[in-house]
Design an enzyme around this catalytic site. Structure first.
Site, PDB file in Angstrom:
ATOM      1  N   GLY A   1      -0.875   1.374  -2.397  1.00 19.62           N
ATOM      2  CA  GLY A   1       0.403   0.950  -1.832  1.00 19.62           C
ATOM      3  C   GLY A   1       0.777   1.607  -0.517  1.00 19.62           C
ATOM      4  O   GLY A   1       1.763   1.228   0.094  1.00 19.62           O
TER       5      GLY A   1
ATOM      6  N   ILE B   1      -1.210  -6.031   0.069  1.00 19.67           N
ATOM      7  CA  ILE B   1      -1.881  -5.302  -1.012  1.00 19.67           C
ATOM      8  C   ILE B   1      -2.888  -4.311  -0.436  1.00 19.67           C
ATOM      9  O   ILE B   1      -3.597  -4.620   0.524  1.00 19.67           O
ATOM     10  CB  ILE B   1      -2.654  -6.302  -1.907  1.00 19.67           C
ATOM     11  CG1 ILE B   1      -1.722  -7.389  -2.437  1.00 19.67           C
ATOM     12  CG2 ILE B   1      -3.381  -5.589  -3.033  1.00 19.67           C
ATOM     13  CD1 ILE B   1      -2.448  -8.610  -2.955  1.00 19.67           C
ATOM     14  N   CYS B   2      -2.951  -3.122  -1.049  1.00 18.06           N
ATOM     15  CA  CYS B   2      -4.039  -2.185  -0.773  1.00 18.06           C
ATOM     16  C   CYS B   2      -4.408  -1.521  -2.096  1.00 18.06           C
ATOM     17  O   CYS B   2      -4.160  -2.091  -3.157  1.00 18.06           O
ATOM     18  CB  CYS B   2      -3.656  -1.176   0.305  1.00 18.06           C
ATOM     19  SG  CYS B   2      -2.411   0.029  -0.180  1.00 18.06           S
ATOM     20  N   HIS B   3      -4.985  -0.336  -2.056  1.00 21.01           N
ATOM     21  CA  HIS B   3      -5.415   0.298  -3.297  1.00 21.01           C
ATOM     22  C   HIS B   3      -4.249   0.879  -4.081  1.00 21.01           C
ATOM     23  O   HIS B   3      -4.064   0.577  -5.257  1.00 21.01           O
ATOM     24  CB  HIS B   3      -6.466   1.363  -3.025  1.00 21.01           C
ATOM     25  CG  HIS B   3      -7.114   1.876  -4.274  1.00 21.01           C
ATOM     26  ND1 HIS B   3      -7.467   3.171  -4.439  1.00 21.01           N
ATOM     27  CD2 HIS B   3      -7.448   1.256  -5.436  1.00 21.01           C
ATOM     28  CE1 HIS B   3      -8.002   3.343  -5.642  1.00 21.01           C
ATOM     29  NE2 HIS B   3      -8.007   2.197  -6.261  1.00 21.01           N
TER      30      HIS B   3
ATOM     31  N   VAL C   1      -3.791  -2.536  -6.054  1.00 15.71           N
ATOM     32  CA  VAL C   1      -4.700  -3.054  -7.076  1.00 15.71           C
ATOM     33  C   VAL C   1      -4.853  -2.063  -8.225  1.00 15.71           C
ATOM     34  O   VAL C   1      -5.110  -2.470  -9.361  1.00 15.71           O
ATOM     35  CB  VAL C   1      -6.087  -3.460  -6.513  1.00 15.71           C
ATOM     36  CG1 VAL C   1      -5.980  -4.654  -5.605  1.00 15.71           C
ATOM     37  CG2 VAL C   1      -6.765  -2.316  -5.825  1.00 15.71           C
TER      38      VAL C   1
END
Length: 107
Positions: A68, A64-66, A93
């Protein structure tokens, strides 16, 4: 390695018959503090190669990151090193907030 939409991950996490995946958040600590998925583990992208031994290659891992992008790079890195089921959370997210939890703070 595959992509997963936030709604698919939500269904997985809500299914008691499935073992929960490792939720590996590769953002920076300040980003993680602002918003993150419950149960996720913080391991900033730059530290993943040095900390790879902390991860279980047999476990299902959702990266997961902000949005993708960073998580896709880490997911490909893990898949190239023989990790089994590696999944990139498409939209990160931000996608989770848009599709699953609109109360999640954004930045």
């Amino acid at each position: 390695m595959r992509q997963m939409r936030p709604t698919e991950l939500k269904a997985w996490l809500d299914d008691p018959a499935r073992e929960a995946p490792v939720l590996l958040d590769v953002r920076e600590p300040w980003e993680f503090e602002l918003c993150h998925l419950a149960g996720s583990q913080l391991m900033p992208m730059a530290s993943v190669p040095a900390r790879i031994d902390e991860l279980d290659p047999a476990a299902d891992t959702v990266v997961i990151c902000h949005h993708g992008g960073r998580s896709m790079q880490v997911a490909m890195f893990l898949a190239q090193r023989g990790f089994g089921q590696v999944i990139n959370l498409a939209g990160g997210v931000a996608g989770w907030a848009a599709q699953v939890d609109p109360t999640m703070p954004q930045y």
